[in-house]
Design an enzyme around this catalytic site. Structure first.
Site, PDB file in Angstrom:
ATOM      1  N   GLY A   1     165.370 -29.744 -15.971  1.00 42.76           N
ATOM      2  CA  GLY A   1     164.916 -30.292 -14.696  1.00 42.76           C
ATOM      3  C   GLY A   1     163.954 -31.451 -14.876  1.00 42.76           C
TER       4      GLY A   1
ATOM      5  CE  LYS B   1     160.895 -53.483 -15.408  1.00 47.01           C
ATOM      6  NZ  LYS B   1     161.390 -52.411 -16.286  1.00 47.01           N
TER       7      LYS B   1
ATOM      8  N   PRO C   1     163.757 -61.991 -16.841  1.00 49.17           N
ATOM      9  CG  PRO C   1     164.846 -63.868 -15.968  1.00 49.17           C
ATOM     10  CD  PRO C   1     164.441 -63.223 -17.259  1.00 49.17           C
TER      11      PRO C   1
ATOM     12  CB  VAL D   1     168.553 -21.584 -22.154  1.00 48.82           C
ATOM     13  CG1 VAL D   1     169.733 -21.247 -23.050  1.00 48.82           C
ATOM     14  CG2 VAL D   1     169.015 -22.072 -20.792  1.00 48.82           C
TER      15      VAL D   1
ATOM     16  CB  THR E   1     167.925 -49.179 -21.093  1.00 46.71           C
ATOM     17  OG1 THR E   1     167.369 -48.816 -22.358  1.00 46.71           O
ATOM     18  CG2 THR E   1     167.955 -50.670 -20.936  1.00 46.71           C
TER      19      THR E   1
END
Ligand code: FAD
Length: 508
Positions: free
Chosen positions: A16, A82, A102, A189, A351
């Site tokens: 989560g 941003k 940019p 788990v 990313t």
């Protein structure tokens, strides 16, 4: 002919963190209306990584798809806008000591051509201005702390992304997912049961017993409980390409209560780089470094100095290890890994959540087209691997192009002989004054970054022949004063960033 199922029945998401909840909400929107059951199981004993506060413009598309307006979610996540990322101190070349990557706007189009013209001349060793910053509106917005929201009088929109608190965005997505019908279990788990063929049948948990499902999403972070733990899918480290494997994070108050920057700062230090991310209530800072070159205590000390914290400062530092690389394949049997369980490229271009989104969206699309066929699965895995490797290549380029000489770390990064075929081809074309656009188009099935992003990094880090010559009079050279003036004039159409985000805060 077998009947196609529109969704894989009961889905269990283990984890989560931001990845788990981004996946949960996406699957809930696509599959709950078709009858799927989505359950998310997270451990209260293990917790989330709690960093990951920068994004790419793809996050904007994600929020738009959820149908939530910015004023609804940004205040509860301390969110800010941003415009792009600034990279100080990666290059030591005069005039290029800092450059800006940019996010693009249609208003940049004429200036991209101008930038391209000068960059090509500079690449061919003529003395012209080729710093990307000059040519892109978003650099001016960021420099002047503006929000990337035009006042409506311009005929274009500016692309942008967000900064947000990693913990709060997860909480926000959790609330929305539960409203959409996602079942939420809090447990740990302890074991994974598999069929004879290896498919996962379900997981044993500490308190709640056995939880079974038809399909599993491993969002368990670096632990990769299902995909590596049970299914034994190999992990492919990127260590040869990217040296950094650790980080130390430390929040600080805003130094100036009247200004809120609208960019991420990624400044190079001696053995890595520091992020500075402005949220509404604080700055997020963190030093990403290689533990082969410095230990955690020295890294923390260097970060404290960089942040100009006094000796007496008691701000707690969080030390993190990073497993950098990707799985050999992220979809194995009836399990798909997403987020840190799947792979991680160090956060220089922020990313990770973009790849989470790609992984989930492509999976939903592909599943709708064909379900569980091995051909679909193989094609999907290849596609996700390409995204990872091509993003890695772009991040790698920052290190390859650095011109620092202060430590072995930077010298070794520059002289690194591990170069992907894609990067080798780009450097070959660029260094020989060739057609870079043509080369990037040739590699289009592989690339994650646009040609303009490649031009920006190569020019911004000043990978040029030395001792440039004066251009001949008959060669058209763009005077940087033109784009500079036009961008400065556009600034008046963009409001002050701090005023915009503070106006979204609920009245107390
Ligand atoms: C230093 C650093 C900086 C980063 N900066 C950025 C950035 O700027 N932008 C960006 O996009 N990304 C960034 N990232 C990546 C980003 O933090 C992650 O991609 C994002 O937070 C998603 O993490 P996750 O959900 O995969 O894992 P986690 O947040 O680690 O969540 C794992 C979940 O799995 C659960 N879990 C684990 N084991 C078990 C178990 N046995 N039983 C039950 N549950 C279990 C935990 O309880 C937790 O809920 C950064 C990462 C690092 C390390």
């Amino acid at each position: 002919m077998t009947e196609r199922r529109p969704h894989p029945g009961r889905v269990l998401i283990v984890g989560g963190g931001t990845a788990g909840w981004m996946a949960a909400i996406s699957l809930a929107m696509a599959w709950i209306p078709l009858g799927a059951e989505i359950t998310l199981l997270e451990s209260d004993a293990i917790g989330i990584i709690g960093v990951g506060e920068g994004s790419t413009p793809k996050m904007r598309r994600f929020m738009q798809k959820l149908g939530v307006a910015e004023h609804e979610w940004m205040p509860s996540c301390n969110g800010t806008y941003k415009c792009g990322i600034r990279f100080p101190a990666w290059s030591t070349r005069p005039g290029y000591e800092s450059y800006y990557h940019p996010f693009f706007s249609p208003s940049d189009d004429p200036f991209i051509r101008a930038f391209h013209q000068n960059m090509t001349l500079r690449q061919r060793n003529l003395d012209v201005h080729a710093l990307p910053d000059t040519f892109f509106l978003s650099n001016y917005l960021a420099k002047h702390s503006r929000a990337p929201l035009g006042d409506g009088t311009l005929d274009h929109q500016t692309d942008y992304a967000y900064h947000f608190d990693a913990r709060l965005i997860g909480e926000y997505l959790r609330k929305r997912s539960i409203e959409l019908g996602v079942r939420h279990l809090v447990d740990t788990v302890t074991g994974v049961r598999q069929s004879e063929s290896g498919a996962i049948l379900g997981v044993d948990t500490q308190r709640g017993g056995f939880v079974e499902a038809d399909f599993f999403l491993d969002c368990s972070g670096f632990a990769s409980v299902l995909i590596c733990g049970a299914l034994r899918v190999p992990f492919m480290p990127y260590k040869d390409f990217l040296f950094n494997d650790a980080a130390v994070a430390m929040p600080t108050p805003h130094p100036d209560a009247t200004t809120l920057r609208s960019e991420t700062l990624s400044s190079a230090l001696k053995y890595g780089w520091v992020w500075k991310i402005p949220l509404t209530n604080r700055l997020g800072n963190g030093y990403v470094y290689s533990s082969d070159y410095i230990d955690a205590a020295t890294a923390e000390q260097e970060l404290r100095q960089h942040l100009k914290l006094p000796e007496s400062d008691t701000t707690e530092a969080r030390h993190l290890k990073m497993r950098v690389g990707r799985l050999n394949h992220c979809w194995e049997s009836n399990c798909l890994a997403i987020g840190l369980a799947q792979g991680f490229i160090e956060p220089l271009e922020a990313t990770a959540l973009m790849i989470v989104q790609d992984t989930v969206e492509h999976f939903i699309e592909l599943y709708a087209r064909g379900g569980f066929t091995p051909e679909h699965r193989d094609a999907y895995n290849e596609k996700i691997n390409r995204i990872y490797d091509s993003v890695r290549d772009y991040v790698y380029m920052h290190y390859k192009l650095n011109s620092r000489r202060d430590t072995d770390y930077w010298v070794n990064a520059r002289e690194n002989r591990h170069v992907s075929d894609s990067v080798a081809a780009i450097l070959e074309v660029w260094d020989n004054g060739g057609d870079l656009l043509g080369e990037i188009v040739r590699q289009r099935d592989y690339m994650s970054y646009s040609p303009t992003s490649w031009f920006c990094i190569l020019s911004g880090m000043a990978r040029f022949p030395k001792q440039p010559r004066k251009p001949r009079r008959d060669i058209p050279v763009i005077d940087p004063a033109g784009p500079r003036k036009a961008c400065m004039e556009m600034l008046e159409h963009y409001p002050d960033h701090r005023s915009v985000v503070m106006a979204m805060q609920p009245a107390h």
